[in-house]
Write a protein that holds these residues in place. Sequence first.
Motif, mmCIF file in Angstrom:
data_model
loop_
_atom_site.group_PDB
_atom_site.id
_atom_site.type_symbol
_atom_site.label_atom_id
_atom_site.label_comp_id
_atom_site.label_asym_id
_atom_site.label_seq_id
_atom_site.Cartn_x
_atom_site.Cartn_y
_atom_site.Cartn_z
ATOM 1 N N ILE A 385 0.833 -1.202 0.000
ATOM 2 C CA ILE A 385 0.000 0.000 0.000
ATOM 3 C C ILE A 385 0.869 1.254 0.000
ATOM 4 O O ILE A 385 0.629 2.208 -0.774
ATOM 5 C CB ILE A 385 -0.951 -0.008 1.214
ATOM 6 C CG1 ILE A 385 -1.998 -1.113 1.061
ATOM 7 C CG2 ILE A 385 -1.635 1.344 1.385
ATOM 8 C CD1 ILE A 385 -2.855 -1.332 2.290
ATOM 9 N N VAL A 386 1.891 1.275 0.840
ATOM 10 C CA VAL A 386 2.762 2.453 0.909
ATOM 11 C C VAL A 386 3.516 2.657 -0.402
ATOM 12 O O VAL A 386 3.665 3.788 -0.889
ATOM 13 C CB VAL A 386 3.722 2.311 2.102
ATOM 14 C CG1 VAL A 386 4.787 3.412 2.072
ATOM 15 C CG2 VAL A 386 2.959 2.366 3.415
ATOM 16 N N ASP A 387 3.997 1.560 -1.004
ATOM 17 C CA ASP A 387 4.748 1.685 -2.256
ATOM 18 C C ASP A 387 3.870 2.153 -3.411
ATOM 19 O O ASP A 387 4.343 2.875 -4.296
ATOM 20 C CB ASP A 387 5.386 0.348 -2.608
ATOM 21 C CG ASP A 387 6.534 -0.004 -1.666
ATOM 22 O OD1 ASP A 387 6.982 0.876 -0.911
ATOM 23 O OD2 ASP A 387 6.959 -1.186 -1.672
ATOM 24 N N ILE A 388 2.598 1.743 -3.434
ATOM 25 C CA ILE A 388 1.733 2.035 -4.581
ATOM 26 C C ILE A 388 0.854 3.255 -4.318
ATOM 27 O O ILE A 388 0.707 4.133 -5.190
ATOM 28 C CB ILE A 388 0.860 0.809 -4.916
ATOM 29 C CG1 ILE A 388 1.752 -0.363 -5.334
ATOM 30 C CG2 ILE A 388 -0.149 1.139 -6.019
ATOM 31 C CD1 ILE A 388 1.012 -1.681 -5.491
ATOM 32 N N CYS A 389 0.267 3.342 -3.121
ATOM 33 C CA CYS A 389 -0.689 4.411 -2.830
ATOM 34 C C CYS A 389 -0.138 5.458 -1.861
ATOM 35 O O CYS A 389 -0.849 6.442 -1.568
ATOM 36 C CB CYS A 389 -1.968 3.819 -2.232
ATOM 37 S SG CYS A 389 -2.785 2.613 -3.290
ATOM 38 N N GLY A 390 1.062 5.245 -1.339
ATOM 39 C CA GLY A 390 1.598 6.185 -0.368
ATOM 40 C C GLY A 390 0.910 6.023 0.971
ATOM 41 O O GLY A 390 0.165 5.074 1.214
ATOM 42 N N GLY A 391 1.152 6.983 1.867
ATOM 43 C CA GLY A 391 0.500 6.961 3.160
ATOM 44 C C GLY A 391 1.467 6.787 4.314
ATOM 45 O O GLY A 391 2.634 6.408 4.129
ATOM 46 N N ALA A 392 0.961 7.098 5.503
ATOM 47 C CA ALA A 392 1.761 7.018 6.726
ATOM 48 C C ALA A 392 1.155 5.964 7.629
ATOM 49 O O ALA A 392 0.043 6.145 8.164
ATOM 50 C CB ALA A 392 1.781 8.372 7.424
ATOM 51 N N PRO A 393 1.831 4.832 7.835
ATOM 52 C CA PRO A 393 1.258 3.760 8.669
ATOM 53 C C PRO A 393 1.445 4.030 10.157
ATOM 54 O O PRO A 393 2.394 4.700 10.571
ATOM 55 C CB PRO A 393 2.057 2.531 8.233
ATOM 56 C CG PRO A 393 3.378 3.085 7.803
ATOM 57 C CD PRO A 393 3.102 4.429 7.202
ATOM 58 N N GLY A 394 0.530 3.460 10.937
ATOM 59 C CA GLY A 394 0.647 3.506 12.387
ATOM 60 C C GLY A 394 1.077 2.157 12.913
ATOM 61 O O GLY A 394 1.419 1.235 12.151
ATOM 62 N N PRO A 395 1.074 1.979 14.224
ATOM 63 C CA PRO A 395 1.482 0.698 14.798
ATOM 64 C C PRO A 395 0.435 -0.390 14.540
ATOM 65 O O PRO A 395 -0.736 -0.102 14.327
ATOM 66 C CB PRO A 395 1.600 1.011 16.294
ATOM 67 C CG PRO A 395 0.674 2.165 16.502
ATOM 68 C CD PRO A 395 0.736 2.984 15.240
#
Length: 815
Positions: A385-395
């Motif tokens: 998801i981060v590689d394709i759609c970006g975003g900041a993950p949480g724990p």
Amino acid sequence: MQFPESWLREFCNPPLTTVELAEALTMAGLEVEELRPVAPPFSKIVVGEIKEAVQHPNADRLRVCQVDAGGGALLTIVCGAPNARPGIKVPCALVGAELPPGEDGKPFQIKVGKLRGVESFGMLCSARELGVSEDHGGLLELSADAPVGQDVRGYLQLDDTLFTLKLTPNLAHALSVYGVAREVSALTGAPLHVPTFPAVAPVHDARLPVGVQATDLCGRFSGRIIRGVNPQAMTPQWMVDRLARCGQRSVSALVDISNYVMFELGRPSHIFDLDKIHGGLEVRWAHAGEQLKLLNGSTITLDGKVGVIADSKQVESLAGIMGGDATAVSDATRNIYVEAAFWWPKAIAGRSRRYNFATDAGHRFERGVDPGQNVEHIERLTRLIVDICGGAPGPVDDLQPHMPVAKPVTLRVARAAKIIGMPLTQAQCAGALRRLGLVVQESEGAVTVTPPSYRFDLVIEEDLVEEVARMVGYNNLPTTPPLAPITAKIRREEERSPFAVRRALAALGYQETINFSFVEQRWENELAGNAVPIRLLNPIASQMSVMRSSLLGSLLQVLKFNLDRKASRVRVFEVGRVFLRDPSVASSDTTVEGFHQPMRVAGMACGSADALQWGVKERAVDFFDAKGDVEALLAPAKAVFEPAEHPTMHPGRCARVLLDGQAIGYVGELHPRWRQAYDLPAAAPVMFELELDAVLQRRVAQVRPVAKFQPVERDLAILVHESTTHDQVMASVHRALPATLLRSAVLFDVYRPSPAGMAVASAAELSAAAKKSLAVRLVLNGDDAPLSDDQIEAAIQAVVAGLAQDVGARLRGYQ
């Protein structure tokens, strides 16, 4: 399950051809149902770039394109696709190229052609023209970095094969490409590329409150928040292609990532729109009456037997089966919650079928999904998801309220050898289990395995025996003839087979029908007089809701079906089972407690008694025809018929059939009420229904010498009351004389006098209208000597006296 061979070989690449690999999987229990190429054969089709596209001077829907196909000079190609425009890269078929065969089965060859006055030196292709999909709305647009001039087959990896596996429910661990790769590695010894799941560092500490109320529904629930995603990001072409080759169309980047991980690792997951969740999430059983609009657009009403994920206001998802529309991701989504759970298989099994649909997630969860890899798979989802759609993950949150506990399973080597049917050593058994990645502990004559989390199907010793047999290979098992003696079951002489009964009825002109054992409740209530029939818990149709207690309803349906189609003469029968309540029946291998399930034979006839012919006068079939068929069916046993009543039959034209004093069935004419209710013709159908066990009994013929002396025939004409039956008269005659003297007695005439016939007898004899005259022929013979006149006269007088005493008969005279 369908997947491309190339994806499988990324995890495990044994030195086997495609066919050999398919054979190895099939012989290990993972049946390869189909092998199919990704694309049909074609040649001389390369990556081309449209440099210029101008309107055709003589056609509104055509464009003249200048295409760079890697040959130096630009090619002029006329194209009618709506998306033909400068700057895109598309498949270009050069002159001499062969496209996949069309409907006629012949390949299509590209030649230099002239379209509306403009020469075209090739063809730009759609996906359908290449045979890679059914999309023919325009040209197949390739990635911008596709090298011009490269062969399209190599660029799109079309020299690949699609595997379709038909897996049994116990092989749920192979419902993923990696799961199949594990099996291939165990079978072939080829190294397995084990994926790693590096943790994605959290950027913020936001968490979503989650509570698991139903631990018998959910054993583990993991998830994380990812903020600032771009749901409109393009799914990478490699992922779109792999999903398509697994039979899954591309929807959106977030949905595609979830589906991709499911096919890759066997882990169904769900992505919520975080901003649409009210408060936190709650995992529980549904409350009766709650409603949920699903992602497929349908709205369902829930009951307490299905699990859900709900927030503080409403139900958001059908647990383990399908998400809800209320929290579905869309183009406006910015923050998401990624969920991966372990649902107990028994809590998911059969739930989707209650609502008449099925999903890939439900298919996997009801068979079992690895409960030990939730967090690792969340990390895999997050990275994509981060590689394709970006975003900041949480724990990552990981709740484990009720995890399954693996119990050791012991395999006895001698037991395995006995079941498999071939000699096995302990080393062979231990080696086979170790190849599957299982941790094995050996002891004297046995091996013990503690199943890993992904092998939840290993519970008893027989499960390990099956694994050893799979690793040995079913094709390598020896062919061993059975050692037990085979003795044919010989039927007793006094018993005939059901086939003989069928053949006898066919000889009488009946045709066999086979009907369902579950019938319409109306038939049971009306035709069988059964007010409380045995109901089905899950009927296949509303008109098949109960089990039949009589065959007559089914035959009446067949009769009406034929009569409605203008059949003039119908004679049908059925040999089948009926179902009756009987508290005295106990459970056994062949019985169910409280239910008696006897076999019966029934027949029904309507129309002419005989087929149309010149030698017999046409007449409708009647009660005596059916009675004669029953007598022929039971012969040589002689049945007794007595007046009776049956819900299906005419009250005055129905008889109970007795054999050796036991009631075995009924014969009669259809009740006028049902003839009218079922809209049948004026000629009443006749029918019979008998216990099959009684019909199967056959009396063995007794040897009796042929009489040496001439028989004597005498006819008696007696006057009896109208209510006197034939059986009463015959019983009296046979009681009067011993069987060694009376060889036969036959009624051959019945006479009911009219006023004009009073001259025949005195008025005193025929004064009452309820009198009738019966003529009986007696055949007498002796075993030791010819009968004298005195003996004959004494026999006749004994018969006359018996008739007078038993039925009040008066002699009208004899010859």
